[in-house]
Write a protein that holds these residues in place. Sequence first.
Motif, PDB file in Angstrom:
ATOM      1  N   GLU A 159       0.833  -1.206   0.000  1.00 22.62           N
ATOM      2  CA  GLU A 159       0.000   0.000   0.000  1.00 22.62           C
ATOM      3  C   GLU A 159       0.867   1.257   0.000  1.00 22.62           C
ATOM      4  O   GLU A 159       0.566   2.236  -0.696  1.00 22.62           O
ATOM      5  N   LYS A 160       1.967   1.232   0.752  1.00 22.69           N
ATOM      6  CA  LYS A 160       2.871   2.373   0.765  1.00 22.69           C
ATOM      7  C   LYS A 160       3.495   2.595  -0.615  1.00 22.69           C
ATOM      8  O   LYS A 160       3.563   3.726  -1.106  1.00 22.69           O
ATOM      9  N   MET A 161       3.943   1.508  -1.233  1.00 22.62           N
ATOM     10  CA  MET A 161       4.553   1.634  -2.560  1.00 22.62           C
ATOM     11  C   MET A 161       3.556   2.159  -3.586  1.00 22.62           C
ATOM     12  O   MET A 161       3.883   3.033  -4.406  1.00 22.62           O
ATOM     13  N   ALA A 162       2.346   1.616  -3.553  1.00 20.74           N
ATOM     14  CA  ALA A 162       1.314   2.073  -4.490  1.00 20.74           C
ATOM     15  C   ALA A 162       1.025   3.556  -4.285  1.00 20.74           C
ATOM     16  O   ALA A 162       0.861   4.316  -5.255  1.00 20.74           O
ATOM     17  N   PHE A 163       1.000   3.985  -3.014  1.00 21.57           N
ATOM     18  CA  PHE A 163       0.758   5.393  -2.713  1.00 21.57           C
ATOM     19  C   PHE A 163       1.891   6.258  -3.276  1.00 21.57           C
ATOM     20  O   PHE A 163       1.646   7.317  -3.869  1.00 21.57           O
ATOM     21  N   GLY A 164       3.128   5.802  -3.111  1.00 17.59           N
ATOM     22  CA  GLY A 164       4.256   6.555  -3.647  1.00 17.59           C
ATOM     23  C   GLY A 164       4.167   6.732  -5.149  1.00 17.59           C
ATOM     24  O   GLY A 164       4.376   7.831  -5.677  1.00 17.59           O
ATOM     25  N   HIS A 165       3.860   5.653  -5.862  1.00 17.29           N
ATOM     26  CA  HIS A 165       3.746   5.743  -7.323  1.00 17.29           C
ATOM     27  C   HIS A 165       2.541   6.593  -7.741  1.00 17.29           C
ATOM     28  O   HIS A 165       2.582   7.261  -8.778  1.00 17.29           O
ATOM     29  N   PHE A 166       1.493   6.572  -6.930  1.00 14.05           N
ATOM     30  CA  PHE A 166       0.285   7.343  -7.241  1.00 14.05           C
ATOM     31  C   PHE A 166       0.574   8.844  -7.263  1.00 14.05           C
ATOM     32  O   PHE A 166       0.030   9.573  -8.098  1.00 14.05           O
ATOM     33  N   VAL A 167       1.442   9.310  -6.355  1.00 10.42           N
ATOM     34  CA  VAL A 167       1.728  10.753  -6.286  1.00 10.42           C
ATOM     35  C   VAL A 167       3.069  11.102  -6.920  1.00 10.42           C
ATOM     36  O   VAL A 167       3.495  12.255  -6.858  1.00 10.42           O
ATOM     37  N   ASP A 168       3.731  10.133  -7.549  1.00 10.04           N
ATOM     38  CA  ASP A 168       5.042  10.361  -8.148  1.00 10.04           C
ATOM     39  C   ASP A 168       4.994  11.522  -9.143  1.00 10.04           C
ATOM     40  O   ASP A 168       4.134  11.577 -10.023  1.00 10.04           O
ATOM     41  N   GLY A 169       5.922  12.444  -8.966  1.00  7.20           N
ATOM     42  CA  GLY A 169       5.977  13.627  -9.826  1.00  7.20           C
ATOM     43  C   GLY A 169       5.159  14.780  -9.302  1.00  7.20           C
ATOM     44  O   GLY A 169       5.255  15.897  -9.825  1.00  7.20           O
ATOM     45  N   ARG A 170       4.374  14.536  -8.257  1.00 13.18           N
ATOM     46  CA  ARG A 170       3.529  15.598  -7.697  1.00 13.18           C
ATOM     47  C   ARG A 170       3.874  15.910  -6.250  1.00 13.18           C
ATOM     48  O   ARG A 170       3.337  16.862  -5.680  1.00 13.18           O
ATOM     49  N   ALA A 171       4.753  15.117  -5.645  1.00 17.31           N
ATOM     50  CA  ALA A 171       5.223  15.348  -4.277  1.00 17.31           C
ATOM     51  C   ALA A 171       6.741  15.282  -4.262  1.00 17.31           C
ATOM     52  O   ALA A 171       7.352  14.591  -5.087  1.00 17.31           O
ATOM     53  N   SER A 172       7.350  15.978  -3.337  1.00 14.41           N
ATOM     54  CA  SER A 172       8.807  15.932  -3.202  1.00 14.41           C
ATOM     55  C   SER A 172       9.245  14.592  -2.644  1.00 14.41           C
ATOM     56  O   SER A 172      10.240  14.013  -3.107  1.00 14.41           O
ATOM     57  N   CYS A 173       8.535  14.120  -1.621  1.00 10.68           N
ATOM     58  CA  CYS A 173       8.907  12.839  -1.029  1.00 10.68           C
ATOM     59  C   CYS A 173       7.714  12.193  -0.344  1.00 10.68           C
ATOM     60  O   CYS A 173       6.808  12.864   0.149  1.00 10.68           O
ATOM     61  N   VAL A 174       7.736  10.860  -0.349  1.00 11.51           N
ATOM     62  CA  VAL A 174       6.765  10.025   0.357  1.00 11.51           C
ATOM     63  C   VAL A 174       7.564   9.099   1.253  1.00 11.51           C
ATOM     64  O   VAL A 174       8.426   8.345   0.779  1.00 11.51           O
ATOM     65  N   VAL A 175       7.304   9.165   2.549  1.00 13.63           N
ATOM     66  CA  VAL A 175       8.019   8.336   3.517  1.00 13.63           C
ATOM     67  C   VAL A 175       7.008   7.550   4.334  1.00 13.63           C
ATOM     68  O   VAL A 175       6.035   8.108   4.836  1.00 13.63           O
TER      69      VAL A 175
END
Length: 275
Positions: A159-175
């Motif tokens: 779920e974390k990985m999917a969330f990261g890819h979902f906002v990729d390019g629109r957020a500076s970082c997902v941790v």
Amino acid sequence: MNLLFLGDLVGRAGRDVVVERLPGLRRDLGVDFVVANVENAAGGFGITQKLLNELFAAGVDCATTGNHVWDQKETVAFIGSEPRLLRPQNFPAGTPGKGAGLFQTGRGKKVLVANFMGRLFMDPLDDPFAAAEALLKTYRLGGNVDAILFDIHAEATSEKMAFGHFVDGRASCVVGTHTHVPTADHMILEHKTAYQSDAGMCGDYDSVIGMEKSLPVLRFTRKLPTERLSPAAGPGTMCGVLVETDDSTGLARRIAPVRVGGKLDQTLPKFTATA
């Protein structure tokens, strides 16, 4: 801009290592803004106003939480008047406090921080993906904000990985937070969002995810209820992630893990200042 994210603070060991080490780390790494997850800071369960103020005084700029956000009864009373303390954005409408905040660094840069909680193996809150999408319609990197940092507090790595890819390019970082063990997958995603599945914790690693060892072991081996768990009290390790962003786009240039003090192998980023 250099953004430092610190994983879940667990008890006094986690608080002490942050209070002791963070001021020097901010200076040595040229850190512009610090976010820390504090949902286990008060005896392993929740956060109090007093402890929160101590962390702010040590250099934390914004505090995120997760499923333990309400464990201290006083939090409901003060979270509405403390904009630097966030609860998950995907709690239902009307929940006290806020899940996102817009902050300004000492250099005048605008940083959006938002906290989300996953739904796999967790309390069934509102959809974190939809909550992020709604925020990203208002806040745009390189437009009205200079950096966007998302804390995804979740059990499932998928779920974390999917969330990261979902906002990729629109957020500076997902941790990611919640599982208290630092993962080795820090990377820049395809569209330049920095990502790590879990930042780890700030606490004593001679433990069971920050808690004194004997009672968790009994729970697994005997399957009997025990007294309330208590945080391990040995030397703490401060675990986190440092992300350098591009001032022109807000996207990530570099990401590196941070581990200081305690039992884990030590590591600090090789980059120490924003270009």
